[in-house]
Design an enzyme around this catalytic site. Structure first.
Site, PDB file in Angstrom:
ATOM      1  N   GLU A 195     -61.836 -67.451 106.222  1.00  0.00           N
ATOM      2  CA  GLU A 195     -61.498 -68.715 105.588  1.00  0.00           C
ATOM      3  C   GLU A 195     -62.738 -69.598 105.443  1.00  0.00           C
ATOM      4  OE1 GLU A 195     -58.222 -70.322 107.903  1.00  0.00           O
ATOM      5  OE2 GLU A 195     -57.757 -68.313 108.607  1.00  0.00           O
ATOM      6  N   HIS A 215     -57.808 -70.669 102.975  1.00  0.00           N
ATOM      7  CA  HIS A 215     -57.368 -69.704 103.994  1.00  0.00           C
ATOM      8  C   HIS A 215     -57.152 -68.317 103.345  1.00  0.00           C
ATOM      9  CE1 HIS A 215     -54.859 -67.969 107.119  1.00  0.00           C
ATOM     10  NE2 HIS A 215     -54.648 -69.100 107.757  1.00  0.00           N
TER      11      HIS A 215
HETATM   12  C1  BG6 Z   1     -55.331 -69.417 111.067  1.00  0.00           C
HETATM   13  C2  BG6 Z   1     -55.336 -70.056 112.417  1.00  0.00           C
HETATM   14  O1  BG6 Z   1     -56.196 -70.097 110.222  1.00  0.00           O
HETATM   15  O2  BG6 Z   1     -54.014 -69.469 110.512  1.00  0.00           O
HETATM   16  C3  BG6 Z   1     -54.323 -69.348 113.317  1.00  0.00           C
HETATM   17  O3  BG6 Z   1     -56.648 -70.021 112.967  1.00  0.00           O
HETATM   18  C4  BG6 Z   1     -52.952 -69.360 112.672  1.00  0.00           C
HETATM   19  O4  BG6 Z   1     -54.296 -69.991 114.598  1.00  0.00           O
HETATM   20  C5  BG6 Z   1     -53.061 -68.762 111.272  1.00  0.00           C
HETATM   21  O5  BG6 Z   1     -52.056 -68.630 113.472  1.00  0.00           O
HETATM   22  C6  BG6 Z   1     -51.741 -68.748 110.509  1.00  0.00           C
HETATM   23  O6  BG6 Z   1     -51.214 -70.021 110.454  1.00  0.00           O
HETATM   24  P1  BG6 Z   1     -49.814 -70.285 109.772  1.00  0.00           P
HETATM   25  O7  BG6 Z   1     -49.514 -71.745 109.996  1.00  0.00           O
HETATM   26  O8  BG6 Z   1     -49.968 -69.969 108.299  1.00  0.00           O
HETATM   27  O9  BG6 Z   1     -48.833 -69.372 110.423  1.00  0.00           O
END
Ligand code: BG6
Length: 279
Positions: free
Chosen positions: A255, A155
């Site tokens: 990502e 990510h």
């Molecule tokens: C992204 C998702 O990968 O991560 C989003 O597609 C999400 O929907 C974002 O809001 C952040 O996620 P988190 O759990 O780290 O707040």
């Protein structure tokens, strides 16, 4: 040089310096949260309000979403993006290949804690190579007697000069699921961001290219045909307790993923490697 560091609250990370680049990797989540080539701006965005605490994912860098991406398919109370980013990994190897390249390998294996969240025995290895390019390889191994399904993502939060200056090439004419509107759509032309974007692209071109003013970043993936693009934009960003209100202006997540139809089925003993190279 590779140094093992600890914050006052006990949060541990590795600090890497070689002739090409600097990096920092937390043992919790095997979370790379800094990478910078000498003479260049930091590649990865890191929130000034991020937690560096046990059990809380760092906001920025490269969290590892595993063994499910996003919400769990059936159990909505399970943690978003799986559990690998919140658990403590073991440092298996820290090696200086030469003066210009450092390789770190971290491991996470199934435990009583993980088995309560996901009923599969596994071994997960993250290999990070810090050099003129940054290479991240995540290997999932099914150590159980039954097949398991894995969806995952590296990510990556990229630091950008300003979101208005950015475009992403390589997604043209591909299908994506738009998680903001819950619709399937087709990408028309290069992607630029002027609103909340939360999309899972399928069958993408490789590499993806992030253009930002005078900088061009190539994101080359193997073991993946999907990518997620996320920017929370104004309202969502203001509602997040680990992001400054204007944080969305200087970041974009692209990502490298195995998401939706690109999730992988691993038979007993089988392994799969998801790799991203940033150059
Ligand atoms: C992204 C998702 O990968 O991560 C989003 O597609 C999400 O929907 C974002 O809001 C952040 O996620 P988190 O759990 O780290 O707040």
């Amino acid at each position: 040089m590779i140094e093992q560091k600890k914050l006052k609250n006990g949060f541990e990370y590795l600090k890497i310096n070689n002739k090409n680049a600097h990096a920092k990797i937390a043992l919790q989540g095997a979370h790379l949260f800094h990478y910078q080539r000498l003479g260049h701006a930091p590649l990865l965005w890191l929130s000034g309000k991020s937690f560096f605490e046990a059990g809380k994912a760092i906001r920025g860098g490269v969290p590892i979403c595993w063994p499910w991406f996003g919400r769990h398919k059936t159990e909505k109370n399970l943690p978003q993006h799986g559990f690998a980013r919140n658990l403590l990994w073991k440092l298996l190897e820290a090696r200086e290949n030469d003066a210009c390249s450092t390789e770190i390998t971290l491991q996470l294996t199934s435990s009583e804690e993980s088995l309560q969240l996901w009923p599969h025995r596994f071994e997960l290895l993250l290999q990070v190579t810090v050099s003129e390019t940054l290479c991240i390889a995540l290997t999932s191994k099914n150590c159980d007697k039954k097949t398991c399904e894995i969806s995952s993502a590296l990510h990556s939060y990229f630091a950008v000069t300003n979101i208005d200056n950015v475009s992403v090439e390589g997604l043209e004419n591909t299908l994506y699921f738009d998680a903001v509107t819950n619709e399937s759509k087709t990408q028309k032309g290069p992607l630029s961001i002027a609103e909340e974007v939360d999309r899972i692209y399928q069958k993408i071109h490789n590499p993806l290219i992030l253009h930002d003013q005078t900088r061009t970043l190539h994101i080359a993936a193997t073991g993946s045909s999907s990518a997620v693009v996320w920017n929370p934009w104004i309202t969502k960003c203001a509602n997040m307790n680990d992001m400054q209100d204007i944080g969305y202006q200087t970041m974009l997540c692209i990502e490298t993923a195995n998401a939706l139809e690109d999730a992988r089925q691993l038979a007993p003993g089988e392994e799969h490697t998801l790799t991203a190279v940033f150059s």
